[in-house]
Design an enzyme around this catalytic site. Structure first.
Site, PDB file in Angstrom:
ATOM      1  N   MET A  31       0.798  -1.299   0.069  1.00 54.49           N
ATOM      2  CA  MET A  31       0.016   0.079   0.088  1.00 54.49           C
ATOM      3  C   MET A  31       0.709   1.403   0.186  1.00 54.49           C
ATOM      4  O   MET A  31       0.510   2.398   0.388  1.00 54.49           O
ATOM      5  CB  MET A  31      -1.177   0.092   1.032  1.00 54.49           C
ATOM      6  CG  MET A  31      -1.994  -1.225   1.064  1.00 54.49           C
ATOM      7  SD  MET A  31      -3.217  -0.819   2.043  1.00 54.49           S
ATOM      8  CE  MET A  31      -3.009  -0.671   3.615  1.00 54.49           C
ATOM      9  N   ALA A  33       4.049   3.727   1.137  1.00 55.33           N
ATOM     10  CA  ALA A  33       4.776   4.161   2.218  1.00 55.33           C
ATOM     11  C   ALA A  33       5.790   3.304   2.387  1.00 55.33           C
ATOM     12  O   ALA A  33       6.047   2.762   3.648  1.00 55.33           O
ATOM     13  CB  ALA A  33       4.103   4.395   3.195  1.00 55.33           C
ATOM     14  N   LEU A  34       6.923   3.021   1.496  1.00 56.47           N
ATOM     15  CA  LEU A  34       7.722   1.469   1.739  1.00 56.47           C
ATOM     16  C   LEU A  34       8.643   1.857   2.735  1.00 56.47           C
ATOM     17  O   LEU A  34       9.309   3.109   3.041  1.00 56.47           O
ATOM     18  CB  LEU A  34       8.245   1.469   0.327  1.00 56.47           C
ATOM     19  CG  LEU A  34       7.385   1.326  -0.833  1.00 56.47           C
ATOM     20  CD1 LEU A  34       8.249   0.968  -1.977  1.00 56.47           C
ATOM     21  CD2 LEU A  34       6.405   0.246  -0.502  1.00 56.47           C
ATOM     22  N   HIS A  38       9.345  -3.694   3.259  1.00 54.08           N
ATOM     23  CA  HIS A  38       8.959  -3.777   1.901  1.00 54.08           C
ATOM     24  C   HIS A  38      10.104  -4.056   0.976  1.00 54.08           C
ATOM     25  O   HIS A  38      10.178  -4.905   0.097  1.00 54.08           O
ATOM     26  CB  HIS A  38       8.117  -2.627   1.232  1.00 54.08           C
ATOM     27  CG  HIS A  38       7.127  -2.119   2.045  1.00 54.08           C
ATOM     28  ND1 HIS A  38       6.875  -1.131   2.940  1.00 54.08           N
ATOM     29  CD2 HIS A  38       5.861  -2.877   1.846  1.00 54.08           C
ATOM     30  CE1 HIS A  38       5.631  -0.820   3.578  1.00 54.08           C
ATOM     31  NE2 HIS A  38       5.027  -2.063   2.889  1.00 54.08           N
ATOM     32  N   GLN A  62     -10.037  -2.638   2.744  1.00 44.96           N
ATOM     33  CA  GLN A  62      -9.444  -3.334   3.845  1.00 44.96           C
ATOM     34  C   GLN A  62      -9.528  -2.340   5.250  1.00 44.96           C
ATOM     35  O   GLN A  62      -9.076  -2.778   6.365  1.00 44.96           O
ATOM     36  CB  GLN A  62      -8.396  -3.905   3.682  1.00 44.96           C
ATOM     37  CG  GLN A  62      -7.238  -3.131   3.387  1.00 44.96           C
ATOM     38  CD  GLN A  62      -5.938  -3.853   2.745  1.00 44.96           C
ATOM     39  OE1 GLN A  62      -5.822  -4.231   1.978  1.00 44.96           O
ATOM     40  NE2 GLN A  62      -4.789  -3.962   3.726  1.00 44.96           N
ATOM     41  N   LYS A 150       5.313 -10.287   9.402  1.00 47.59           N
ATOM     42  CA  LYS A 150       4.656  -9.599  10.130  1.00 47.59           C
ATOM     43  C   LYS A 150       3.312  -9.466  10.483  1.00 47.59           C
ATOM     44  O   LYS A 150       2.559  -9.571  11.487  1.00 47.59           O
ATOM     45  CB  LYS A 150       5.301  -7.861  10.032  1.00 47.59           C
ATOM     46  CG  LYS A 150       4.707  -7.106  11.263  1.00 47.59           C
ATOM     47  CD  LYS A 150       4.867  -5.603  10.924  1.00 47.59           C
ATOM     48  CE  LYS A 150       4.050  -4.958   9.950  1.00 47.59           C
ATOM     49  NZ  LYS A 150       3.009  -4.626  10.424  1.00 47.59           N
ATOM     50  N   GLN A 154      -2.473 -12.476   7.833  1.00 49.62           N
ATOM     51  CA  GLN A 154      -2.923 -12.060   6.467  1.00 49.62           C
ATOM     52  C   GLN A 154      -2.069 -13.109   5.555  1.00 49.62           C
ATOM     53  O   GLN A 154      -2.675 -13.467   4.689  1.00 49.62           O
ATOM     54  CB  GLN A 154      -2.397 -10.636   6.099  1.00 49.62           C
ATOM     55  CG  GLN A 154      -2.339 -10.395   4.735  1.00 49.62           C
ATOM     56  CD  GLN A 154      -2.083  -9.003   4.465  1.00 49.62           C
ATOM     57  OE1 GLN A 154      -2.569  -8.081   4.604  1.00 49.62           O
ATOM     58  NE2 GLN A 154      -0.662  -8.780   3.992  1.00 49.62           N
ATOM     59  N   SER A 186       6.828  -0.901  10.142  1.00 47.05           N
ATOM     60  CA  SER A 186       5.336  -0.773   9.320  1.00 47.05           C
ATOM     61  C   SER A 186       5.295   0.820   8.927  1.00 47.05           C
ATOM     62  O   SER A 186       5.961   1.790   9.412  1.00 47.05           O
ATOM     63  CB  SER A 186       4.590  -1.088  10.473  1.00 47.05           C
ATOM     64  OG  SER A 186       3.137  -0.654   9.921  1.00 47.05           O
ATOM     65  N   SER A 187       4.468   0.864   7.786  1.00 50.14           N
ATOM     66  CA  SER A 187       4.368   2.154   7.114  1.00 50.14           C
ATOM     67  C   SER A 187       3.671   3.207   8.630  1.00 50.14           C
ATOM     68  O   SER A 187       3.819   4.201   8.452  1.00 50.14           O
ATOM     69  CB  SER A 187       3.361   2.086   6.303  1.00 50.14           C
ATOM     70  OG  SER A 187       3.853   1.283   5.279  1.00 50.14           O
TER      71      SER A 187
END
Length: 279
Positions: A31, A33-34, A38, A62, A150, A154, A186-187
């Site tokens: 999504m 915001a790497l 990522h 989501q 992480k 999912q 995490s973003s």
């Protein structure tokens, strides 16, 4: 810089050319915001595949809270610059109407494994994930797809989706990448205030101590209760869950019997953090 593609027809034309040459195609769904987590997925894809696609799409289906969707960071230009030295061939960054055109009426739902934990606290979240992932696999025609561990639940949902629908894509789960103090990348970490960022590593630290206690034979219910209290005492506002589950089916367990994960979600300074570790 990688080529940025915004519509499916152009992407399919590019991928068809690659496949005509016999090239394997890897996809890293994101999504945006790497961060280094990522990028580790991109490096794994680059190591396995002749061609690599990174998708950047903030998937509205989501998100449970509209405000959370609005404040999710969008940094496409910076993301493309990060990807440039990694040999990414295409960044697929479609607008919402390309993914969910007028009249879109299909939802993909993976029952059972999606119900507890994140599923219980974010109703409909995994339907949104499964739907967009199924679409991205169809759009990219990828041979391999790369996801971080992480988001452990999912990853299991995506594995079940691919198995149940006989999708011709191999799923690779890659290790969680952490900051030096243990915080899982995490973003959402960019949304943490200075004080919240200083407290955030306490979640992973508490989980590590709890896992060691369980491996040492301490009763699981008491350890989980103590871990929850430790996280709250460290400055978190709420612990949504911190639980021991079977690694693959995510069934609640009270002892170490087969592969087991400890999974947690907690709120600090208005930011929701998740983490998991093997026990």
């Amino acid at each position: 810089m990688p080529q940025i593609v915004r519509n499916v027809s152009q992407l399919r034309e590019i991928v068809a050319g690659w496949k005509a040459d016999g090239d394997a195609v890897g996809v890293v769904p994101t999504m945006g915001a790497l961060h280094d987590g990522h990028l580790s997925l991109v490096r794994a894809a680059r190591g396995d595949c002749a061609r690599v696609i990174v998708t950047i799409f903030v998937n509205p289906k989501q998100f449970n809270a509209p405000a959370d969707l609005l404040k999710y960071p969008r940094t496409e230009e910076a993301d493309a610059a990060l990807l440039a030295p990694l040999g990414v061939d295409v960044v697929f960054a479609p607008p919402i109407e390309e993914v969910y055109p007028s009249g879109f009426a299909t939802t993909v739902s993976v029952s059972g494994i999606s119900d507890p934990l994140e599923g219980a606290h974010r109703p409909g979240h995994f339907d949104g994930v499964a739907t967009v992932v199924a679409k991205l696999f169809g759009m990219t025609a990828a041979d391999r797809a790369y996801f971080g561990q992480k988001d452990w639940q999912q990853l299991q949902v995506v594995q079940r989706l691919v198995a149940d629908l006989n999708l011709a894509v191999k799923i690779t789960g890659c290790e969680t990448i952490r900051e030096a103090d243990g915080l899982a990348m995490s973003s959402r970490n960019a949304q943490l205030s200075t004080d919240a960022r200083a407290c955030a590593p306490a979640l992973h630290a508490a989980m590590q101590r709890a896992a060691a206690a369980i491996r040492g034979g301490a009763p699981v219910p008491l350890v989980m209760k103590a871990a929850r209290a430790e996280v709250l005492d460290a400055g978190f506002d709420e612990v949504e869950y911190i639980e021991l589950r079977s690694a693959l089916m995510l069934e609640r367990v009270s002892q170490l019997d087969g592969p087991v994960r400890m999974l947690a979600a907690a709120m600090i300074g208005g930011v929701r953090l998740i983490d998991n570790i093997a026990v």
